[in-house]
Enzyme design. Structure first.
Site: not given
Ligand code: AMP
Length: 124
Positions: A92, A94
């Site tokens: 993903h 951001h």
């Molecule tokens: P990262 O893997 O460090 O890039 O971050 C994963 C991101 O996914 C974090 O910022 C979380 O807040 C976000 N996240 C996790 N679960 C959910 C969810 N159910 N809906 C929206 N965002 C999510």
């Protein structure tokens, strides 16, 4: 087992949806660093962004570009683009408006109504 993002894409877990096409999906991050913090996800489930085949990688980046430009128009601020991937093992990207209050790693608590309001503003 499906990743949490695959469950969101499948509609099994709710989200604040911003965009969808045949290869990608975007929704608000549940722990936003700033208002509008959005995740852009490939529908195919792989852990790291560089695990994607070229077609899915290009589709992901095309959506990132489209949404980053749209976010800048709507929010009036430059869009930050970042890849981390240490928390959720489903590739993903951001996207965050470069809000004056933005601080790496600092998150906001937003009410549902505020999340819905920003979704309505950003949805494409
Ligand atoms: P990262 O893997 O460090 O890039 O971050 C994963 C991101 O996914 C974090 O910022 C979380 O807040 C976000 N996240 C996790 N679960 C959910 C969810 N159910 N809906 C929206 N965002 C999510």
């Amino acid at each position: 087992m499906s990743s949490i993002f695959s469950k969101i894409i499948a509609g099994e877990i709710p989200c604040y949806k911003i965009y969808e096409d045949d290869k990608t999906f975007a929704f608000l991050d549940i722990n936003p660093e700033v208002k509008g913090h959005t995740l852009v996800v490939p529908k195919v489930e792989v852990d790291k962004i560089y695990d994607l085949d070229d077609e899915d990688y290009q589709a992901l980046m095309a959506t990132v570009k489209k949404l980053a430009k749209h976010m800048e128009e709507v929010m009036g601020q430059r869009t930050l683009i970042k890849v981390v991937g240490t928390d959720v093992p489903h590739a993903h990207v951001h996207l965050t408006p470069l809000d004056e209050n933005w601080e790496y790693g600092k998150t906001l608590k937003l009410a549902e109504a505020e999340m819905q309001e920003i979704t309505d503003k950003l949805a494409l």
